[in-house]
Design a protein around this motif. Structure first.
Motif, PDB file in Angstrom:
ATOM      1  N   LEU A  21       0.828  -1.215   0.000  1.00  0.00           N
ATOM      2  CA  LEU A  21       0.000   0.000   0.000  1.00  0.00           C
ATOM      3  C   LEU A  21       0.859   1.259   0.000  1.00  0.00           C
ATOM      4  O   LEU A  21       0.522   2.245  -0.664  1.00  0.00           O
ATOM      5  CB  LEU A  21      -0.941   0.011   1.201  1.00  0.00           C
ATOM      6  N   GLN A  22       1.948   1.231   0.731  1.00  0.00           N
ATOM      7  CA  GLN A  22       2.811   2.406   0.786  1.00  0.00           C
ATOM      8  C   GLN A  22       3.459   2.664  -0.568  1.00  0.00           C
ATOM      9  O   GLN A  22       3.591   3.801  -0.994  1.00  0.00           O
ATOM     10  CB  GLN A  22       3.877   2.234   1.874  1.00  0.00           C
ATOM     11  N   ARG A  23       3.835   1.618  -1.257  1.00  0.00           N
ATOM     12  CA  ARG A  23       4.498   1.772  -2.561  1.00  0.00           C
ATOM     13  C   ARG A  23       3.523   2.116  -3.683  1.00  0.00           C
ATOM     14  O   ARG A  23       3.877   2.834  -4.610  1.00  0.00           O
ATOM     15  CB  ARG A  23       5.242   0.494  -2.922  1.00  0.00           C
ATOM     16  N   ASN A  24       2.293   1.581  -3.592  1.00  0.00           N
ATOM     17  CA  ASN A  24       1.354   1.720  -4.710  1.00  0.00           C
ATOM     18  C   ASN A  24       0.210   2.685  -4.460  1.00  0.00           C
ATOM     19  O   ASN A  24      -0.549   2.968  -5.371  1.00  0.00           O
ATOM     20  CB  ASN A  24       0.765   0.353  -5.065  1.00  0.00           C
ATOM     21  N   GLY A  25       0.055   3.153  -3.242  1.00  0.00           N
ATOM     22  CA  GLY A  25      -1.079   4.025  -2.930  1.00  0.00           C
ATOM     23  C   GLY A  25      -2.330   3.199  -2.679  1.00  0.00           C
ATOM     24  O   GLY A  25      -2.260   1.972  -2.543  1.00  0.00           O
ATOM     25  N   PRO A  26      -3.473   3.856  -2.614  1.00  0.00           N
ATOM     26  CA  PRO A  26      -4.726   3.157  -2.300  1.00  0.00           C
ATOM     27  C   PRO A  26      -5.001   2.000  -3.262  1.00  0.00           C
ATOM     28  O   PRO A  26      -4.810   2.130  -4.471  1.00  0.00           O
ATOM     29  CB  PRO A  26      -5.787   4.253  -2.453  1.00  0.00           C
ATOM     30  N   LEU A  71       0.647   6.177   7.907  1.00  0.00           N
ATOM     31  CA  LEU A  71       2.023   6.148   8.405  1.00  0.00           C
ATOM     32  C   LEU A  71       2.208   6.904   9.710  1.00  0.00           C
ATOM     33  O   LEU A  71       3.095   6.575  10.490  1.00  0.00           O
ATOM     34  CB  LEU A  71       2.978   6.700   7.351  1.00  0.00           C
ATOM     35  N   SER A  72       1.383   7.903   9.959  1.00  0.00           N
ATOM     36  CA  SER A  72       1.551   8.667  11.192  1.00  0.00           C
ATOM     37  C   SER A  72       1.397   7.771  12.418  1.00  0.00           C
ATOM     38  O   SER A  72       2.080   7.965  13.431  1.00  0.00           O
ATOM     39  CB  SER A  72       0.555   9.822  11.253  1.00  0.00           C
ATOM     40  N   VAL A  73       0.538   6.768  12.340  1.00  0.00           N
ATOM     41  CA  VAL A  73       0.352   5.841  13.458  1.00  0.00           C
ATOM     42  C   VAL A  73       1.601   4.983  13.640  1.00  0.00           C
ATOM     43  O   VAL A  73       2.085   4.792  14.757  1.00  0.00           O
ATOM     44  CB  VAL A  73      -0.906   4.969  13.244  1.00  0.00           C
ATOM     45  N   LEU A  74       2.147   4.488  12.545  1.00  0.00           N
ATOM     46  CA  LEU A  74       3.372   3.688  12.608  1.00  0.00           C
ATOM     47  C   LEU A  74       4.532   4.526  13.130  1.00  0.00           C
ATOM     48  O   LEU A  74       5.293   4.078  13.988  1.00  0.00           O
ATOM     49  CB  LEU A  74       3.705   3.116  11.226  1.00  0.00           C
ATOM     50  N   GLU A  75       4.654   5.743  12.633  1.00  0.00           N
ATOM     51  CA  GLU A  75       5.719   6.630  13.092  1.00  0.00           C
ATOM     52  C   GLU A  75       5.593   6.901  14.588  1.00  0.00           C
ATOM     53  O   GLU A  75       6.588   6.943  15.313  1.00  0.00           O
ATOM     54  CB  GLU A  75       5.703   7.929  12.299  1.00  0.00           C
ATOM     55  N   GLY A  76       4.371   7.104  15.061  1.00  0.00           N
ATOM     56  CA  GLY A  76       4.145   7.343  16.485  1.00  0.00           C
ATOM     57  C   GLY A  76       4.548   6.148  17.330  1.00  0.00           C
ATOM     58  O   GLY A  76       5.151   6.306  18.399  1.00  0.00           O
ATOM     59  N   ALA A  77       4.226   4.944  16.857  1.00  0.00           N
ATOM     60  CA  ALA A  77       4.590   3.732  17.596  1.00  0.00           C
ATOM     61  C   ALA A  77       6.101   3.563  17.652  1.00  0.00           C
ATOM     62  O   ALA A  77       6.658   3.192  18.689  1.00  0.00           O
ATOM     63  CB  ALA A  77       3.936   2.511  16.954  1.00  0.00           C
TER      64      ALA A  77
END
Length: 108
Positions: A21-26, A71-77
């Motif tokens: 998902l990060q590489r290809n978008g939605p 990604l903000s959730v992953l970055e926060g973790a």
């Protein structure tokens, strides 16, 4: 919050979903399943866990539901983990990682 994120990241298929998902978008569920070679019901279970950890969200486009990373959730973790390990979550992450490598390599 972080415990749920790391529990969700514990499975390689869920990490693959996030990477895709990060590489290809939605992406729609069918496209994710085809790209990863995972059957629908299995993928639905993984997406449910990722949504529960708030790592992905959905976007409706007409009748299609597409998944997208948060990604903000992953970055926060990751920041929480670094802070808990006293690695300096609020500073420059790359310099913190470099400092950790030097310490491990014995180049203090």
């Amino acid at each position: 919050m972080s415990d749920g994120v790391f529990a969700a990241l514990a499975h390689p298929t869920r990490r693959s979903v996030l990477t895709l998902l990060q590489r290809n978008g939605p992406m729609a569920v069918g496209d994710i399943a085809a790209a990863l070679g995972v059957v629908g019901p299995t993928l639905s279970g993984h997406l449910k866990i990722l949504r529960g950890a708030d790592l992905v969200d959905t976007q409706r486009q007409g009748t299609t539901i597409r998944y997208v990373t948060k990604l903000s959730v992953l970055e926060g973790a990751i920041a929480d983990l670094m802070e808990n390990m006293r690695l300096g979550a609020t500073g420059d992450v790359s310099s913190t990682i470099s400092a950790g490598r030097e310490h491990v390599d014995g180049n203090d």
